[in-house]
Design a protein around this motif. Structure first.
Motif, mmCIF file in Angstrom:
data_model
loop_
_atom_site.group_PDB
_atom_site.id
_atom_site.type_symbol
_atom_site.label_atom_id
_atom_site.label_comp_id
_atom_site.label_asym_id
_atom_site.label_seq_id
_atom_site.Cartn_x
_atom_site.Cartn_y
_atom_site.Cartn_z
ATOM 1 N N PHE A 1 0.948 -1.146 0.030
ATOM 2 C CA PHE A 1 0.070 0.062 0.196
ATOM 3 C C PHE A 1 1.031 1.368 0.215
ATOM 4 O O PHE A 1 1.819 1.235 0.896
ATOM 5 C CB PHE A 1 -0.776 -0.163 1.748
ATOM 6 C CG PHE A 1 -2.165 1.314 1.264
ATOM 7 C CD1 PHE A 1 -1.035 1.977 2.525
ATOM 8 C CD2 PHE A 1 -2.847 1.139 1.018
ATOM 9 C CE1 PHE A 1 -1.933 3.324 2.496
ATOM 10 C CE2 PHE A 1 -3.813 2.565 0.805
ATOM 11 C CZ PHE A 1 -3.205 3.435 2.155
ATOM 12 N N LYS B 1 -1.518 6.779 4.265
ATOM 13 C CA LYS B 1 -0.489 6.693 3.438
ATOM 14 C C LYS B 1 0.288 6.362 4.234
ATOM 15 O O LYS B 1 0.252 5.574 5.619
ATOM 16 C CB LYS B 1 -0.027 8.098 2.660
ATOM 17 C CG LYS B 1 0.414 8.856 4.004
ATOM 18 C CD LYS B 1 1.494 10.047 3.487
ATOM 19 C CE LYS B 1 1.849 11.219 4.888
ATOM 20 N NZ LYS B 1 2.115 12.756 4.474
ATOM 21 N N SER B 2 1.094 5.734 3.425
ATOM 22 C CA SER B 2 2.337 4.683 4.065
ATOM 23 C C SER B 2 3.563 5.177 4.170
ATOM 24 O O SER B 2 4.172 6.017 3.742
ATOM 25 C CB SER B 2 2.437 3.439 3.140
ATOM 26 O OG SER B 2 2.969 3.589 1.517
ATOM 27 N N GLU B 3 4.442 4.493 4.899
ATOM 28 C CA GLU B 3 5.837 5.315 5.174
ATOM 29 C C GLU B 3 6.769 5.213 4.099
ATOM 30 O O GLU B 3 7.634 6.057 3.739
ATOM 31 C CB GLU B 3 6.497 3.799 6.047
ATOM 32 C CG GLU B 3 5.643 3.630 7.441
ATOM 33 C CD GLU B 3 5.092 2.683 7.862
ATOM 34 O OE1 GLU B 3 3.900 2.778 8.516
ATOM 35 O OE2 GLU B 3 5.060 1.593 6.800
ATOM 36 N N LYS C 1 -7.193 1.542 4.232
ATOM 37 C CA LYS C 1 -5.557 1.098 4.471
ATOM 38 C C LYS C 1 -5.108 -0.863 4.696
ATOM 39 O O LYS C 1 -5.840 -1.017 5.945
ATOM 40 C CB LYS C 1 -5.487 2.161 5.624
ATOM 41 C CG LYS C 1 -3.176 1.809 5.536
ATOM 42 C CD LYS C 1 -2.381 2.900 6.132
ATOM 43 C CE LYS C 1 -1.003 2.839 6.123
ATOM 44 N NZ LYS C 1 -0.259 3.273 7.339
ATOM 45 N N TYR C 2 -4.688 -0.897 3.859
ATOM 46 C CA TYR C 2 -4.832 -2.525 3.405
ATOM 47 C C TYR C 2 -3.534 -3.200 3.434
ATOM 48 O O TYR C 2 -2.789 -2.212 3.077
ATOM 49 C CB TYR C 2 -5.461 -2.362 1.833
ATOM 50 C CG TYR C 2 -7.109 -2.153 2.064
ATOM 51 C CD1 TYR C 2 -6.970 -0.967 1.634
ATOM 52 C CD2 TYR C 2 -7.496 -3.027 2.622
ATOM 53 C CE1 TYR C 2 -8.485 -0.978 1.651
ATOM 54 C CE2 TYR C 2 -9.193 -3.024 3.370
ATOM 55 C CZ TYR C 2 -9.934 -1.783 2.297
ATOM 56 O OH TYR C 2 -11.100 -1.100 2.064
ATOM 57 N N ILE C 3 -3.230 -4.527 4.098
ATOM 58 C CA ILE C 3 -2.292 -4.885 3.718
ATOM 59 C C ILE C 3 -2.224 -6.316 3.439
ATOM 60 O O ILE C 3 -3.823 -6.870 3.426
ATOM 61 C CB ILE C 3 -1.660 -5.706 5.050
ATOM 62 C CG1 ILE C 3 -2.464 -6.195 6.158
ATOM 63 C CG2 ILE C 3 -0.292 -3.923 5.332
ATOM 64 C CD1 ILE C 3 -1.695 -6.386 7.428
ATOM 65 N N PHE C 4 -1.851 -6.698 2.193
ATOM 66 C CA PHE C 4 -1.821 -7.750 1.352
ATOM 67 C C PHE C 4 -1.064 -9.504 2.062
ATOM 68 O O PHE C 4 0.343 -8.457 2.463
ATOM 69 C CB PHE C 4 -1.122 -7.362 -0.101
ATOM 70 C CG PHE C 4 -2.703 -6.666 -0.881
ATOM 71 C CD1 PHE C 4 -2.571 -5.504 -0.412
ATOM 72 C CD2 PHE C 4 -3.244 -7.782 -1.981
ATOM 73 C CE1 PHE C 4 -4.037 -5.790 -1.471
ATOM 74 C CE2 PHE C 4 -4.184 -7.874 -1.853
ATOM 75 C CZ PHE C 4 -4.402 -5.957 -1.909
#
Lengths: 111, 113
Positions: free
Chosen positions: A45, A57-59, B100-103
């Motif tokens: 992501f 948002k991600s890091e 917000k997703y994790i795969f």
């Protein structure tokens, strides 16, 4: 059946150059996303976008990255100064709610 | 933080058999969990979503279960065919309601004719 489209399918750029990846989400969708996938690794992501602003948002999504929805249909990801490690597949996705529909991806190669 | 583990990197099965893929998560139970199929060089394709109050969901030859006690989802393909060969991914929200997703890293399934 409506689908997410992405252009270009493949982008080659020199390190330090700016790139813009483009996406056309499904027209009635509300949430928009960018993901990346380095070759052989998992889907990661980057950012989600809702109501014309970044939702999460991600890091990974640092100051070198930005997103925009410049009109009613396009959704773009800009990388300001590309690095070698930015080489990956970049996927755009959109959702009405919780089911995401992914585009075919842009393969970014940074030389 | 939330983590997903798909504990088989690769799975080979004979055509006609049932493939069972596992997805485990580590922390809180998500409101829902999703399964996707990914072919080489292509984007993930949504297959099924299962909510925390659903024990099982089916779509044609696909079945997904969700056990919040075990923190696990199982994905089954019955009467598997060589065309089912692909990587199967599970995904969930990092925190409920955030989009917000994790795969997971995926399980590469190969169905042998």
């Amino acid at each position: 059946e409506p689908e997410v489209t992405q252009t270009p399918s493949h982008q080659v750029t020199q390190m330090g150059q700016e790139v813009i990846l483009r996406c056309v989400p499904i027209s009635n969708h509300l949430y928009f996303y960018w993901y990346r996938q380095i070759l052989g690794q998992k889907v990661e992501f980057l950012v989600s976008f809702y109501n014309n602003e970044i939702s999460e948002k991600s890091e990974i999504f640092d100051d070198q990255f930005s997103v925009e929805r410049p009109d009613g249909s396009n959704f773009t990801l800009k990388i300001r100064s590309t690095k070698l490690e930015d080489s990956a597949m970049y996927f755009c996705a959109s959702s009405l709610r919780d089911t995401q529909y992914f585009g075919p991806g842009t393969r970014l190669t940074v030389l | 933080s939330q983590k997903i583990e798909q504990n088989s990197e690769a799975l080979n099965i004979q055509e006609g058999k049932t493939a069972t893929l596992t997805c485990n998560y580590t922390n809180y139970s998500p409101a829902y969990l999703q399964w996707y199929r990914q072919d080489p060089g292509r984007g993930p394709v949504f297959l099924l979503l299962i909510r925390e109050n659903e024990k099982e969901k089916r779509k044609e030859r696909l079945k997904v279960t969700f056990d919040t006690t075990l923190k696990q989802s199982l994905f089954h393909i019955t009467a598997s065919q060589p065309a089912d060969s692909a990587t199967y991914l599970c995904a969930l929200e990092v925190t409920s309601g955030t989009y917000k997703y994790i795969f997971g890293t995926g399980t590469r399934l190969k169905v042998l004719a």
